[in-house]
Design an enzyme around this catalytic site. Structure first.
Site, PDB file in Angstrom:
ATOM      1  N   ARG A 117       0.717  -1.022  -0.093  1.00  0.00           N
ATOM      2  CA  ARG A 117       0.105   0.083   0.038  1.00  0.00           C
ATOM      3  C   ARG A 117       0.813   1.159   0.013  1.00  0.00           C
ATOM      4  O   ARG A 117       0.537   2.320  -0.808  1.00  0.00           O
ATOM      5  CB  ARG A 117      -1.108  -0.054   1.061  1.00  0.00           C
ATOM      6  CG  ARG A 117      -1.741   1.349   1.295  1.00  0.00           C
ATOM      7  CD  ARG A 117      -2.981   1.355   2.000  1.00  0.00           C
ATOM      8  NE  ARG A 117      -2.963   0.413   3.397  1.00  0.00           N
ATOM      9  CZ  ARG A 117      -2.079   0.716   4.443  1.00  0.00           C
ATOM     10  NH1 ARG A 117      -1.775   1.993   4.564  1.00  0.00           N
ATOM     11  NH2 ARG A 117      -2.161   0.011   5.541  1.00  0.00           N
ATOM     12  N   TYR A 157     -16.500  16.105 -15.473  1.00  0.00           N
ATOM     13  CA  TYR A 157     -16.835  14.550 -15.635  1.00  0.00           C
ATOM     14  C   TYR A 157     -18.061  14.376 -14.510  1.00  0.00           C
ATOM     15  O   TYR A 157     -18.002  14.866 -13.443  1.00  0.00           O
ATOM     16  CB  TYR A 157     -15.483  13.941 -15.331  1.00  0.00           C
ATOM     17  CG  TYR A 157     -15.822  12.160 -15.430  1.00  0.00           C
ATOM     18  CD1 TYR A 157     -16.079  11.506 -16.540  1.00  0.00           C
ATOM     19  CD2 TYR A 157     -15.837  11.336 -14.224  1.00  0.00           C
ATOM     20  CE1 TYR A 157     -16.334  10.137 -16.646  1.00  0.00           C
ATOM     21  CE2 TYR A 157     -15.974  10.054 -14.270  1.00  0.00           C
ATOM     22  CZ  TYR A 157     -16.355   9.511 -15.363  1.00  0.00           C
ATOM     23  OH  TYR A 157     -16.545   8.092 -15.267  1.00  0.00           O
ATOM     24  N   ASP A 204      -8.102  17.691 -15.272  1.00  0.00           N
ATOM     25  CA  ASP A 204      -8.199  16.305 -15.940  1.00  0.00           C
ATOM     26  C   ASP A 204      -7.943  16.137 -17.054  1.00  0.00           C
ATOM     27  O   ASP A 204      -8.502  16.849 -18.042  1.00  0.00           O
ATOM     28  CB  ASP A 204      -9.764  15.956 -15.482  1.00  0.00           C
ATOM     29  CG  ASP A 204      -9.957  14.593 -15.813  1.00  0.00           C
ATOM     30  OD1 ASP A 204      -9.424  14.142 -16.516  1.00  0.00           O
ATOM     31  OD2 ASP A 204     -10.987  14.020 -15.272  1.00  0.00           O
ATOM     32  N   LYS A 213      -8.569   5.129 -20.064  1.00  0.00           N
ATOM     33  CA  LYS A 213      -9.089   5.373 -21.399  1.00  0.00           C
ATOM     34  C   LYS A 213      -7.914   5.380 -22.033  1.00  0.00           C
ATOM     35  O   LYS A 213      -7.327   4.520 -22.294  1.00  0.00           O
ATOM     36  CB  LYS A 213      -9.581   6.925 -21.204  1.00  0.00           C
ATOM     37  CG  LYS A 213     -10.590   7.066 -19.975  1.00  0.00           C
ATOM     38  CD  LYS A 213     -12.129   6.313 -20.424  1.00  0.00           C
ATOM     39  CE  LYS A 213     -12.756   6.344 -18.959  1.00  0.00           C
ATOM     40  NZ  LYS A 213     -13.369   7.680 -18.555  1.00  0.00           N
TER      41      LYS A 213
HETATM   42  C1  LIG Z   1     -13.568   8.165 -17.249  1.00  0.00           C
HETATM   43  C2  LIG Z   1     -13.120   9.351 -16.598  1.00  0.00           C
HETATM   44  C3  LIG Z   1     -12.933   9.825 -15.345  1.00  0.00           C
HETATM   45  C4  LIG Z   1     -13.084   8.751 -14.273  1.00  0.00           C
HETATM   46  O1  LIG Z   1     -12.289   7.744 -14.459  1.00  0.00           O
HETATM   47  P1  LIG Z   1     -12.321   6.088 -13.809  1.00  0.00           P
HETATM   48  O2  LIG Z   1     -11.120   5.482 -14.254  1.00  0.00           O
HETATM   49  O3  LIG Z   1     -13.536   5.666 -14.730  1.00  0.00           O
HETATM   50  O4  LIG Z   1     -12.512   6.169 -12.322  1.00  0.00           O
HETATM   51  C5  LIG Z   1     -12.738  10.970 -14.942  1.00  0.00           C
HETATM   52  N1  LIG Z   1     -12.540  12.113 -15.856  1.00  0.00           N
HETATM   53  C6  LIG Z   1     -12.703  11.615 -17.328  1.00  0.00           C
HETATM   54  C7  LIG Z   1     -12.484  12.979 -18.128  1.00  0.00           C
HETATM   55  C8  LIG Z   1     -13.019  10.590 -17.591  1.00  0.00           C
HETATM   56  O5  LIG Z   1     -13.426  10.422 -19.174  1.00  0.00           O
END
Ligand SMILES: *Cc1c(COP(=O)(O)O)cnc(C)c1O
Length: 379
Positions: free
Chosen positions: A46, A98, A170, A195
């Site tokens: 961890r 998001y 983000d 992604k």
């Molecule tokens: C998918 C996504 C998230 C969240 O990510 P997870 O891996 O699903 O928790 C946050 N911001 C954006 C822009 C996303 O496309």
């Protein structure tokens, strides 16, 4: 070195012990301590794991940061950064944030005395006007989801700095291959590694990068203390995905531009949202701060009935939540990402019942356009 080279030569691609051409998966929860009273680098996974450390090094390198941290999901990464805030803090966030971040801010952090104001951050005056004496963080996303609105990151960073506000971006939609917010003065970059970074629809992961050491320590305290860490297998999958990030982004972007241009001319399409199109608002700002328009575009059909018929006929893209994969993914924001938003508010934000979002994968452009064409013919 160019980005295509840097994704392959980051300093963490080889096993330092054996020279193995792929960093090993250290599938261990604990580590034997060689000496009874000596501290050593790894003691419990961890707190730290060699495979995770390698991935954290890779993402820090690619984002132009000094520190990287890997989490169990994008949401774990985002909420861990927000957990560095204290009760009584105020957050300014872009209104197209998001959905998961919106829910975390409005339903969870709000209960701990952290209040959020959502603004149209594409307008720097509105961003500046939302700042209060207790504003501690600015949470931004550009291009936004799903209408790909553009925020001027340099301006946002300047406004935040003048007010002592931490900036968080983000960068999931762009990846460091196309946009590196730290270079524009942004303090914290967060990613859903699920992604483009992973890129193969086979891993859920989150990443954070920072330049400042004391900020890195604060976020590490949350990572270690709350424990939403990424497991070694998933760290390895992400490093494997990142090796082809540059070439995947380039290919998908090229196809996305062709599809956007095709859709823009099609009589059944009401509107196309894509920063690569001359008509896209904020395009100049985007191309100044990013190396390309990316692989995600949205387009509008007349109504929900047309969406139903179009999706039924379409053969190639997955019809699914998520984006940034080798296979193209088509999403319907009205029932997927924005299902929780009241319909009126959703439509006010341009997310109509006819809007679809396409994340372009690596299929041949001809095949994708052919598939879209036959599906549109049936409307
Ligand atoms: C998918 C996504 C998230 C969240 O990510 P997870 O891996 O699903 O928790 C946050 N911001 C954006 C822009 C996303 O496309």
């Amino acid at each position: 070195m160019k980005f295509e080279t840097r994704v392959l030569h980051t300093g963490a691609e080889l096993d330092p012990r054996t020279g193995a051409a792929s960093f090993p998966i250290y599938q261990a929860s604990t580590f034997h301590q060689a000496d009874w009273n000596q501290q050593q680098e790894f003691d419990y996974s961890r707190s730290g794991n060699p495979t995770r450390k390698a991935l954290e090094h890779v993402i820090a390198q690619l984002e132009g940061a000094n520190y990287g941290l890997a989490f169990a999901s994008g949401m774990a990464a985002i909420t861990s950064v927000l957990l560095t805030l204290s009760a009584g803090s105020h957050v300014v966030a872009c209104e197209d944030i998001y959905g998961g971040t919106f829910r975390a801010l409005t339903r969870v952090f709000s209960r701990f005395g952290i209040e959020t104001t959502f603004v149209d951050a594409a307008n720097p005056e509105k961003l500046a006007a939302a700042i209060r004496p207790n504003t501690k963080a600015m949470m931004l996303e550009t291009p936004s989801n799903p209408t790909l609105k553009i925020i001027d990151l340099q301006k946002a960073a300047d406004i935040a700095k003048a007010n002592g506000v931490l900036t968080i971006v983000d960068n999931t939609f762009m990846s460091p291959g196309l946009q590196r917010p730290h270079e524009l003065g942004i303090d914290v970059v967060v990613h859903s590694g699920t992604k483009f970074l992973g890129g193969h629809s086979d891993v859920v992961a989150g990443l954070v990068t920072v330049r400042d050491e004391s900020l890195a320590k604060e976020i590490y305290q949350i990572q270690n203390g709350f424990g939403a860490v990424l497991g070694p297998q998933d760290c390895w999958l992400l490093m494997r995905g990142i090796k082809t990030l540059a070439v995947r982004m380039k290919q998908s972007e090229e196809t996305a531009l062709r599809i956007a241009r095709y859709l823009e001319r099609h009589p059944k399409i009401k509107r196309v949202y894509y920063p690569g199109l001359e008509s896209h608002p904020g395009r100049e700002i985007h191309l100044r701060q990013a190396d390309g328009p990316g692989a995600v575009l949205s387009f509008e059909l007349a109504d929900a009935e047309q969406v139903r018929r179009f999706v039924k006929r379409l053969q190639l893209p997955l019809f699914a939540v998520s984006l940034g994969a080798v296979e193209s993914i088509l999403s319907y924001p009205a029932t997927m990402s924005h299902a929780a938003m009241p319909r009126e508010e959703r439509i006010r934000r341009g997310i109509s019942d006819g809007l679809l979002r396409l994340s372009v994968g690596l299929e041949s452009a001809e095949d994708l356009i052919g598939d879209i064409e036959q599906a549109l013919m049936g409307l």
